[in-house]
Design a protein around this motif. Structure first.
Motif, PDB file in Angstrom:
ATOM      1  N   PRO A 242       0.559  -3.928   1.741  1.00 50.24           N
ATOM      2  CA  PRO A 242      -0.881  -4.234   1.750  1.00 50.24           C
ATOM      3  C   PRO A 242      -1.449  -4.337   3.154  1.00 50.24           C
ATOM      4  CG  PRO A 242       0.360  -6.183   1.190  1.00 50.24           C
ATOM      5  CD  PRO A 242       1.342  -5.032   1.222  1.00 50.24           C
ATOM      6  N   HIS A 243      -0.604  -4.553   4.137  1.00 52.39           N
ATOM      7  CA  HIS A 243      -1.094  -4.734   5.506  1.00 52.39           C
ATOM      8  C   HIS A 243      -1.372  -3.408   6.196  1.00 52.39           C
ATOM      9  CE1 HIS A 243      -0.214  -8.915   4.940  1.00 52.39           C
ATOM     10  NE2 HIS A 243       1.024  -8.627   4.619  1.00 52.39           N
ATOM     11  N   LYS A 244      -1.033  -2.322   5.530  1.00 51.99           N
ATOM     12  CA  LYS A 244      -1.281  -1.016   6.139  1.00 51.99           C
ATOM     13  C   LYS A 244      -2.675  -0.491   5.809  1.00 51.99           C
ATOM     14  CE  LYS A 244       3.457   0.526   6.707  1.00 51.99           C
ATOM     15  NZ  LYS A 244       4.546   1.306   6.152  1.00 51.99           N
ATOM     16  N   LEU A 245      -3.391  -1.216   4.946  1.00 50.85           N
ATOM     17  CA  LEU A 245      -4.758  -0.859   4.579  1.00 50.85           C
ATOM     18  C   LEU A 245      -4.850   0.549   3.998  1.00 50.85           C
ATOM     19  CD1 LEU A 245      -6.675  -2.408   7.596  1.00 50.85           C
ATOM     20  CD2 LEU A 245      -6.326  -3.381   5.341  1.00 50.85           C
ATOM     21  N   THR A 246      -3.819   0.958   3.303  1.00 50.88           N
ATOM     22  CA  THR A 246      -3.849   2.245   2.611  1.00 50.88           C
ATOM     23  C   THR A 246      -4.741   2.107   1.387  1.00 50.88           C
ATOM     24  OG1 THR A 246      -1.545   2.419   3.221  1.00 50.88           O
ATOM     25  CG2 THR A 246      -2.380   4.081   1.728  1.00 50.88           C
ATOM     26  N   GLN A 247      -5.584   3.088   1.145  1.00 52.17           N
ATOM     27  CA  GLN A 247      -6.456   2.999  -0.021  1.00 52.17           C
ATOM     28  C   GLN A 247      -6.182   4.082  -1.044  1.00 52.17           C
ATOM     29  OE1 GLN A 247     -10.427   2.814   1.506  1.00 52.17           O
ATOM     30  NE2 GLN A 247     -10.310   0.613   1.830  1.00 52.17           N
ATOM     31  N   LEU A 248      -5.492   5.118  -0.605  1.00 53.27           N
ATOM     32  CA  LEU A 248      -5.173   6.194  -1.534  1.00 53.27           C
ATOM     33  C   LEU A 248      -3.668   6.434  -1.571  1.00 53.27           C
ATOM     34  CD1 LEU A 248      -7.878   8.928  -0.867  1.00 53.27           C
ATOM     35  CD2 LEU A 248      -7.657   7.485  -2.877  1.00 53.27           C
ATOM     36  N   CYS A 249      -3.164   6.685  -2.769  1.00 53.58           N
ATOM     37  CA  CYS A 249      -1.755   7.022  -2.913  1.00 53.58           C
ATOM     38  C   CYS A 249      -1.529   8.455  -2.446  1.00 53.58           C
ATOM     39  CB  CYS A 249      -1.362   6.860  -4.379  1.00 53.58           C
ATOM     40  SG  CYS A 249       0.367   7.240  -4.697  1.00 53.58           S
ATOM     41  N   ALA A 250      -0.270   8.775  -2.219  1.00 49.98           N
ATOM     42  CA  ALA A 250       0.081  10.148  -1.849  1.00 49.98           C
ATOM     43  C   ALA A 250      -0.311  11.115  -2.954  1.00 49.98           C
ATOM     44  CB  ALA A 250       1.579  10.231  -1.575  1.00 49.98           C
ATOM     45  N   CYS A 251      -0.423  10.610  -4.186  1.00 44.47           N
ATOM     46  CA  CYS A 251      -0.791  11.468  -5.314  1.00 44.47           C
ATOM     47  C   CYS A 251      -2.300  11.597  -5.451  1.00 44.47           C
ATOM     48  CB  CYS A 251      -0.171  10.947  -6.618  1.00 44.47           C
ATOM     49  SG  CYS A 251      -1.007   9.513  -7.312  1.00 44.47           S
ATOM     50  N   GLY A 252      -3.066  10.872  -4.602  1.00 48.79           N
ATOM     51  CA  GLY A 252      -4.517  11.010  -4.614  1.00 48.79           C
ATOM     52  C   GLY A 252      -5.246   9.953  -5.415  1.00 48.79           C
ATOM     53  N   SER A 253      -4.528   9.070  -6.104  1.00 50.70           N
ATOM     54  CA  SER A 253      -5.163   8.030  -6.908  1.00 50.70           C
ATOM     55  C   SER A 253      -5.462   6.799  -6.056  1.00 50.70           C
ATOM     56  CB  SER A 253      -4.232   7.649  -8.058  1.00 50.70           C
ATOM     57  OG  SER A 253      -4.768   6.550  -8.765  1.00 50.70           O
ATOM     58  N   PRO A 254      -6.615   6.141  -6.274  1.00 54.17           N
ATOM     59  CA  PRO A 254      -6.892   4.898  -5.557  1.00 54.17           C
ATOM     60  C   PRO A 254      -5.863   3.837  -5.918  1.00 54.17           C
ATOM     61  CG  PRO A 254      -8.856   5.684  -6.695  1.00 54.17           C
ATOM     62  CD  PRO A 254      -7.692   6.500  -7.193  1.00 54.17           C
ATOM     63  N   LEU A 255      -5.499   2.994  -4.930  1.00 57.77           N
ATOM     64  CA  LEU A 255      -4.483   1.966  -5.156  1.00 57.77           C
ATOM     65  C   LEU A 255      -5.103   0.670  -5.655  1.00 57.77           C
ATOM     66  CD1 LEU A 255      -2.410   2.569  -1.922  1.00 57.77           C
ATOM     67  CD2 LEU A 255      -1.828   3.284  -4.248  1.00 57.77           C
ATOM     68  N   LEU A 256      -4.366  -0.056  -6.463  1.00 62.82           N
ATOM     69  CA  LEU A 256      -4.784  -1.365  -6.946  1.00 62.82           C
ATOM     70  C   LEU A 256      -4.063  -2.444  -6.148  1.00 62.82           C
ATOM     71  CD1 LEU A 256      -4.564  -0.846 -10.811  1.00 62.82           C
ATOM     72  CD2 LEU A 256      -6.603  -0.754  -9.386  1.00 62.82           C
ATOM     73  N   VAL A 257      -4.764  -3.550  -5.881  1.00 62.14           N
ATOM     74  CA  VAL A 257      -4.138  -4.668  -5.178  1.00 62.14           C
ATOM     75  C   VAL A 257      -3.426  -5.538  -6.192  1.00 62.14           C
ATOM     76  CG1 VAL A 257      -4.525  -6.695  -3.747  1.00 62.14           C
ATOM     77  CG2 VAL A 257      -5.930  -4.664  -3.426  1.00 62.14           C
ATOM     78  N   ARG A 258      -2.186  -5.865  -5.912  1.00 60.16           N
ATOM     79  CA  ARG A 258      -1.434  -6.789  -6.764  1.00 60.16           C
ATOM     80  C   ARG A 258      -1.261  -8.109  -6.017  1.00 60.16           C
ATOM     81  NH1 ARG A 258      -2.179  -5.083 -11.654  1.00 60.16           N
ATOM     82  NH2 ARG A 258      -1.437  -2.987 -12.028  1.00 60.16           N
ATOM     83  N   TYR A 259      -1.378  -9.207  -6.727  1.00 65.68           N
ATOM     84  CA  TYR A 259      -1.242 -10.516  -6.104  1.00 65.68           C
ATOM     85  C   TYR A 259       0.062 -11.181  -6.508  1.00 65.68           C
ATOM     86  CZ  TYR A 259      -6.100  -9.891  -4.936  1.00 65.68           C
ATOM     87  OH  TYR A 259      -7.262  -9.395  -4.430  1.00 65.68           O
ATOM     88  N   ASP A 260       0.554 -12.027  -5.625  1.00 67.37           N
ATOM     89  CA  ASP A 260       1.755 -12.805  -5.915  1.00 67.37           C
ATOM     90  C   ASP A 260       1.337 -14.014  -6.739  1.00 67.37           C
ATOM     91  OD1 ASP A 260       3.987 -14.381  -5.949  1.00 67.37           O
ATOM     92  OD2 ASP A 260       4.580 -13.812  -3.916  1.00 67.37           O
ATOM     93  N   LEU A 261       1.366 -13.883  -8.052  1.00 67.00           N
ATOM     94  CA  LEU A 261       0.832 -14.926  -8.931  1.00 67.00           C
ATOM     95  C   LEU A 261       1.613 -16.227  -8.839  1.00 67.00           C
ATOM     96  CD1 LEU A 261      -0.204 -12.895 -12.077  1.00 67.00           C
ATOM     97  CD2 LEU A 261      -1.621 -13.755 -10.230  1.00 67.00           C
ATOM     98  N   ASP A 262       2.904 -16.138  -8.524  1.00 66.39           N
ATOM     99  CA  ASP A 262       3.700 -17.360  -8.382  1.00 66.39           C
ATOM    100  C   ASP A 262       3.176 -18.200  -7.229  1.00 66.39           C
ATOM    101  OD1 ASP A 262       5.299 -16.870 -10.498  1.00 66.39           O
ATOM    102  OD2 ASP A 262       6.854 -15.880  -9.348  1.00 66.39           O
TER     103      ASP A 262
END
Ligand SMILES: [Zn+2]
Length: 54
Positions: free
Chosen positions: A20-40
Motif C-alpha cells: 500500500p505504500h507504493k501508491l499503486t492504483q492499477l494492477c498489472a492486469c489493468g484493474s483498479p486496486l482495492l484497499v484492504r484493511y488489517d481488521l484485527d
C-alpha cells in the motif's frame, strides 16, 4: 487515522496484492486496486479506546 490500518492493495480481478505504500492504483492486469484493511488491528484499537474511555 484509518490509513494506519491499511494492510495491502488487492486486485479484485486477478487477486494480486501490492504494497500500500507504493501508491499503486492499477494492477498489472489493468484493474483498479482495492484497499484492504488489517481488521484485527482496527478491532484491537477500538477495544483499547473503549477501555480508556470507560
Ligand atoms: Zn489484477
Amino acid at each position: 487515522m484509518i490509513f494506519m490500518y491499511m494492510s495491502h492493495l488487492e486486485c479484485p480481478k486477478c487477486g494480486a496484492t501490492y504494497d500500500p505504500h507504493k501508491l499503486t492504483q492499477l494492477c498489472a492486469c489493468g484493474s483498479p486496486l482495492l484497499v484492504r484493511y488489517d481488521l484485527d488491528k482496527v478491532k484491537a484499537n477500538f477495544k483499547k479506546s473503549d477501555l480508556i474511555g470507560a
